[in-house]
Scaffold this motif. Structure first.
Motif, short mmCIF file in Angstrom:
data_model
loop_
_atom_site.label_atom_id
_atom_site.label_comp_id
_atom_site.label_asym_id
_atom_site.label_seq_id
_atom_site.Cartn_x
_atom_site.Cartn_y
_atom_site.Cartn_z
N ILE A 1 0.83 -1.19 0.00
CA ILE A 1 0.00 0.00 0.00
C ILE A 1 0.88 1.25 0.00
CG2 ILE A 1 -1.82 1.26 1.23
CD1 ILE A 1 -2.65 -1.55 0.25
N LEU A 2 0.58 2.17 -0.92
CA LEU A 2 1.24 3.46 -0.96
C LEU A 2 0.20 4.53 -0.71
CD1 LEU A 2 3.57 5.43 -1.61
CD2 LEU A 2 2.99 5.19 -4.02
N ALA A 3 0.39 5.31 0.35
CA ALA A 3 -0.49 6.45 0.67
C ALA A 3 0.27 7.72 0.31
CB ALA A 3 -0.87 6.45 2.13
N ARG A 4 -0.41 8.64 -0.37
CA ARG A 4 0.27 9.85 -0.83
C ARG A 4 -0.62 11.07 -0.65
NH1 ARG A 4 3.16 8.93 -6.18
NH2 ARG A 4 4.84 8.38 -4.78
N ILE A 5 -0.03 12.15 -0.14
CA ILE A 5 -0.69 13.46 -0.06
C ILE A 5 -0.04 14.32 -1.14
CG2 ILE A 5 -1.09 15.52 1.32
CD1 ILE A 5 -0.91 13.72 3.81
N THR A 6 -0.87 14.88 -2.02
CA THR A 6 -0.38 15.63 -3.16
C THR A 6 -0.86 17.08 -3.09
OG1 THR A 6 -0.48 13.65 -4.52
CG2 THR A 6 -0.35 15.72 -5.67
N LEU A 7 0.07 18.02 -3.19
CA LEU A 7 -0.24 19.44 -3.24
C LEU A 7 -0.20 19.87 -4.70
CD1 LEU A 7 2.11 20.56 -0.33
CD2 LEU A 7 -0.31 19.93 -0.21
N GLN A 8 -1.34 20.32 -5.22
CA GLN A 8 -1.46 20.65 -6.63
C GLN A 8 -1.41 22.16 -6.82
OE1 GLN A 8 -5.01 18.62 -7.97
NE2 GLN A 8 -4.48 16.88 -6.69
N GLY A 9 -0.48 22.61 -7.65
CA GLY A 9 -0.28 24.04 -7.88
C GLY A 9 -1.38 24.67 -8.70
N GLN A 10 -1.27 25.96 -8.88
CA GLN A 10 -2.26 26.72 -9.63
C GLN A 10 -2.27 26.25 -11.08
OE1 GLN A 10 -1.63 30.93 -9.51
NE2 GLN A 10 -3.47 31.38 -10.66
N GLU A 11 -3.46 26.01 -11.61
CA GLU A 11 -3.62 25.52 -12.98
C GLU A 11 -3.16 26.59 -13.98
OE1 GLU A 11 -4.44 22.67 -15.73
OE2 GLU A 11 -4.68 22.41 -13.58
N ARG A 12 -2.30 26.19 -14.89
CA ARG A 12 -1.82 27.05 -15.97
C ARG A 12 -2.43 26.56 -17.28
NH1 ARG A 12 0.14 31.05 -13.00
NH2 ARG A 12 1.75 30.40 -11.60
N GLU A 13 -1.94 27.06 -18.39
CA GLU A 13 -2.50 26.71 -19.69
C GLU A 13 -2.40 25.21 -19.99
OE1 GLU A 13 -1.69 27.83 -24.33
OE2 GLU A 13 -1.41 29.39 -22.83
N ILE A 14 -1.27 24.60 -19.66
CA ILE A 14 -1.10 23.18 -19.99
C ILE A 14 -1.07 22.26 -18.77
CG2 ILE A 14 0.06 23.63 -22.17
CD1 ILE A 14 2.71 22.93 -20.71
N GLY A 15 -1.07 22.81 -17.56
CA GLY A 15 -1.02 21.95 -16.39
C GLY A 15 -0.65 22.68 -15.13
N HIS A 16 -0.10 21.94 -14.16
CA HIS A 16 0.26 22.53 -12.87
C HIS A 16 1.38 21.73 -12.22
CE1 HIS A 16 -2.97 19.58 -12.02
NE2 HIS A 16 -2.18 19.26 -11.02
N SER A 17 2.07 22.37 -11.27
CA SER A 17 3.11 21.70 -10.51
C SER A 17 2.49 20.78 -9.46
CB SER A 17 4.03 22.72 -9.84
OG SER A 17 3.27 23.55 -8.98
N VAL A 18 3.24 19.78 -9.05
CA VAL A 18 2.76 18.81 -8.08
C VAL A 18 3.89 18.49 -7.10
CG1 VAL A 18 1.83 16.49 -7.77
CG2 VAL A 18 1.30 17.73 -9.83
#
Length: 184
Positions: free
Chosen positions: A48-65
């Motif tokens: 089992i892998l548990a992960r907390i992901t912080l998603q950056g502000q959406e830009r034109e093609i994506g976002h930082s993670v």
């Protein structure tokens, strides 16, 4: 210096997590389905892998993670524990050819610490995730990554494929911004 680097990394992560925070749970596909993996593990072996992901502000093609994860496996020969930190970029709204279905894909790199029969040296990893949105808050993720297995005698890179669900909580960053002409 190491403490300062960690503080700056966490500060950067918290400042860029402006869209959503995701909570994901994955299961290693091979350990769940393969009845004999050649290492003594039988089918339905928990990994089992548990992960907390912080998603950056959406830009034109994506976002930082940015993500923090913990993996636990009941492997033949003893329990496997690994904590990790990754950074990456997610490309969003990619169309599946000849359909109306859209998906996202992420590329990431990071490092972790393995604890199996004692603490092991740093374990780097690189990989990617393919994500299909199920509802506004739920996603189906499949990830593939290469990880240096510092718990093994020959320190080889292992390839893993895991799949699972992610629940996103919107931070509603955009609607909380001050409006022009208001006090706040």
């Amino acid at each position: 210096m190491k403490t300062l680097t960690i503080i700056l990394l966490l500060l950067t992560a918290s400042l860029t997590a402006q869209e959503a925070v995701g909570f994901a749970m994955y299961q290693d596909v091979r350990l769940a389905l393969d009845n004999d993996d050649g290492h003594g593990n039988k089918g339905l072996t928990p990994d089992i892998l548990a992960r907390i992901t912080l998603q950056g502000q959406e830009r034109e093609i994506g976002h930082s993670v940015y993500s923090i994860g913990y993996e636990w496996a009941q492997l033949y020969g003893g329990e496997f524990h690994r904590g990790n930190v990754t950074i990456g970029y997610t490309f969003t709204n990619m169309p599946v050819p000849l359909t109306n279905i859209k998906y996202s894909t992420s590329l990431f790199g990071g490092a972790g610490l393995i604890f199996r029969d004692g603490l092991k040296p740093v374990s780097p990893e690189v990989g990617g995730i393919i994500t299909f949105k199920i509802t506004k808050h739920f996603k189906w993720n499949t990830q593939a990554f290469w990880m240096l297995r510092t718990d093994l005698p020959n320190n080889k890179f292992g390839f893993n494929v895991s799949t699972g669900l992610q629940f996103d909580v919107s931070t509603d960053w955009k609607s909380k911004q001050a409006k022009k002409g208001t006090r706040f």
